[in-house]
Motif scaffolding. Sequence first.
Motif, PDB file in Angstrom:
ATOM      1  N   ASN A  57     -58.653  15.822  70.950  1.00  0.00           N
ATOM      2  CA  ASN A  57     -58.067  15.796  72.277  1.00  0.00           C
ATOM      3  C   ASN A  57     -58.529  14.584  73.090  1.00  0.00           C
ATOM      4  OD1 ASN A  57     -56.352  16.808  74.066  1.00  0.00           O
ATOM      5  ND2 ASN A  57     -57.438  18.741  74.413  1.00  0.00           N
ATOM      6  N   ILE A  58     -58.452  13.408  72.481  1.00  0.00           N
ATOM      7  CA  ILE A  58     -58.964  12.210  73.136  1.00  0.00           C
ATOM      8  C   ILE A  58     -58.130  11.850  74.360  1.00  0.00           C
ATOM      9  CG2 ILE A  58     -59.458   9.760  72.808  1.00  0.00           C
ATOM     10  CD1 ILE A  58     -59.777  10.363  69.847  1.00  0.00           C
ATOM     11  N   GLY A  59     -56.824  12.019  74.237  1.00  0.00           N
ATOM     12  CA  GLY A  59     -55.962  11.740  75.387  1.00  0.00           C
ATOM     13  C   GLY A  59     -55.345  10.363  75.388  1.00  0.00           C
ATOM     14  N   LEU A  60     -55.233   9.727  74.206  1.00  0.00           N
ATOM     15  CA  LEU A  60     -54.657   8.384  74.152  1.00  0.00           C
ATOM     16  C   LEU A  60     -53.174   8.374  74.504  1.00  0.00           C
ATOM     17  CD1 LEU A  60     -56.422   6.843  71.045  1.00  0.00           C
ATOM     18  CD2 LEU A  60     -56.734   6.248  73.428  1.00  0.00           C
ATOM     19  N   PHE A  61     -52.500   9.518  74.384  1.00  0.00           N
ATOM     20  CA  PHE A  61     -51.084   9.571  74.753  1.00  0.00           C
ATOM     21  C   PHE A  61     -50.859  10.529  75.912  1.00  0.00           C
ATOM     22  CE2 PHE A  61     -50.883   8.612  70.093  1.00  0.00           C
ATOM     23  CZ  PHE A  61     -50.541   7.288  70.267  1.00  0.00           C
ATOM     24  N   LYS A 114     -54.961  11.694  81.176  1.00  0.00           N
ATOM     25  CA  LYS A 114     -56.220  11.098  80.735  1.00  0.00           C
ATOM     26  C   LYS A 114     -56.104   9.594  80.598  1.00  0.00           C
ATOM     27  CE  LYS A 114     -57.911  15.145  78.308  1.00  0.00           C
ATOM     28  NZ  LYS A 114     -58.384  15.644  77.022  1.00  0.00           N
ATOM     29  N   GLY A 129     -53.554   7.881  79.189  1.00  0.00           N
ATOM     30  CA  GLY A 129     -52.721   7.402  78.090  1.00  0.00           C
ATOM     31  C   GLY A 129     -51.266   7.288  78.501  1.00  0.00           C
TER      32      GLY A 129
END
Lengths: 543, 198
Positions: free
Chosen positions: A231-235, A239, A241
Amino acid sequence: MTTEHQSFYETPAPAGLTGIKAWLLTHDHKRLGLMYLWAVFFWLILALFLGLALRTELMSIGETIMSAEVYNATFTLHGVIMIFLFVIPAIPAIFGNFFLPIQIGADDVFFPRLNLFSWYLFMIGGFFAVIALFAGDGFPDTGWTFYVPFSVSTESNVSLTVTAAFILGMSSMLTGLNFVTTVHRMRVKGMGWMQIPLFTWSLYATAWVQILATPVVSITFVLIILERFLNIGLFDPDKGGDPLLYQHLFWMYSHPAVYIMILPGMGVISEIIPVFSRKAIFGYKGIVVSSMAIAIAGSLVWAHHMYTSGMSDVSVFVFSLLTFLVAIPTAVKVFSWISTMYKGSILMTPPLLLSLVFIYLFTVGGLTGLVLGAAGPDIHVHDTQFVVSHFHFTMFGGTGFAFFAALHFWWPKMFGIMYNFKRAYIGIILATIGFIFHYIPMFILGMQGMPRRYYDYLPQFETGNFLAGFGGYLVVAGVMMMFINLFLSFREKVEAAADPWGGTTLEWSIPSPPPVHNFIDEPVVKDYPYDFSEVIMRSKKEK
Amino acid sequence: MDKPVDKTGIKIGMWIFLYSEIILFGGLFVLYAVYFHMHPESFVEGGLKLDRIFGAINTLVLLVSSFTVAASITAIQRSKKMHAIWFLLFSIGCGCVFLIIKYFEWGAKFAKDLYPNSDTLLDGEPGLNVFFGLYYTITGLHGLHVIIGMVLLLISLILVIKNKVTAERYAMLENSGLYWHLVDLIWIFVFPLFYLVL
């Protein structure tokens, strides 16, 4: 070729392998081609029936045979199998493996062991897809595009399916790497670049697209998996993204991928048409250049899938213009095929009929592509049945029929047996009529505004959907008839000559089925690969 | 089948493969470019939080190891087996050092509550979250490539010891070396993009 030579079925490579090992551990490009053939047959037939189930569901309003959730998973499964396990690998992996080395006078591909490894990757990828079906929370319901944010948030088995696609991408890329190296290093002495048969040329262009584009989708799939687990949030806009970037990365591969799908098909047609016109192909160099031009221009048009996603107007304009440019080399090919037949001495056979159907259906697909490529009309028909119909005209009417044509063209070479023509013709005509019945209503439905990927629809769309479903049954019946006819040839055992059609490329100069090292004598390269003077002389003598 | 080994062909295959690896990272660099454009201040802020000394040492370690791999190939070409073995061992050692430093670096970041879904990143600037998201993704993937490169070097080392790689036939060692240079090269881009972003 007076003495009997054992075919590659009798001689294992590497020598000494017996039984099933002679297949599972083989380095022989011909055996690998056949192993791909059976795997692809399995996936094609499965996905064909899944597609039929979808259209059956749509034949009448409301729930007919499946629930909305099952419908979503089914169209995803249909798309994933068709794209990653049939359309992309079919022609390069089967016929490319089998015939590319023979057409350039080589005894195998450059990296035979890597070739075997690619086959295993293909099988493992397919196996993962099967596991994704039954394990966990069921097959993804995202569509084969795996768009974020849904693909990150859905409960279904996206990670496993994406892993499968990743592995399949690797298999296809390594095959491409192998082909490029083979074409550069293994051509028989005397074969310059302008003596390479057009099927091999198209595979060469395809291989470059595979190498260029596949890693982009690989990293995109890795990112989906990372997002799902960490769940890094790059998209994720919350966050920082940008979900649009996912679409860019995805189509940066997946649009060039449609040229991976169609170029080898075009190569097949470029082989078949001159043989049955008994006439040199019109514009050999034009076709070669157009293959490379499609490969290059096709890599620069990806964002035409995203006109409604919220890009700047400048991007829309630029991508629309570039999209139109691809039409030029494509049209060059179509005109070359037709000009080849002009004043030729035409011999009607199942492969030629399939090629003619290909030209017709593919042209319709190509022209409707221009409707979608133009930014204005696209807004109207974006994400409707019109799009579905358009890409099935190119992928099924194009690549699919080219695949059938290749099967019928090279079947006698691969197995040394000939099939029944009459049954083949009936199958082809049935499939073609069914095809038109199936997809033309979808164009109209799309123009009227019926969206794609919907499980249900308004009452005014019922007639169109019913007709499309009816056509679907005809297509499947026709295709199955072609296949059954081909399988029956194993029982009928009508022996095929080394050159049953009167072809000029090197694969027709060797016995059917070929011996393990392909060539018994040093292959003789013609100055021009489509020189039919000898074939015509031979047939005159026979008369 | 007893044709001589086509060294050029093997090299073409390897270079194409390396090229595909660059494209793989290229996708991530595209993300970097776009997000840097969207959040320039946060990227600078994130860059200042990284430890430049660790980063610089790691750059040096990889550069030196690239040199020793190249030296081992030259040694094999001149049939100096022992030299080649020592150079390779040193290179693999450098790989280990790189990973150990990386481990402490990541550990330090975790201690400062800077990791995906940590409170600091979730509550802070979105740009900072993306910066660290990319940092972990790219350095993680790079670390994975370091491990693959070390395995390749190790295999080459064993083959050198077993006399399977010799002055006449050293494609395996050369290709592993090329792969190692690629790992180095990618780091050369990663280092300024993250550590020296200011």
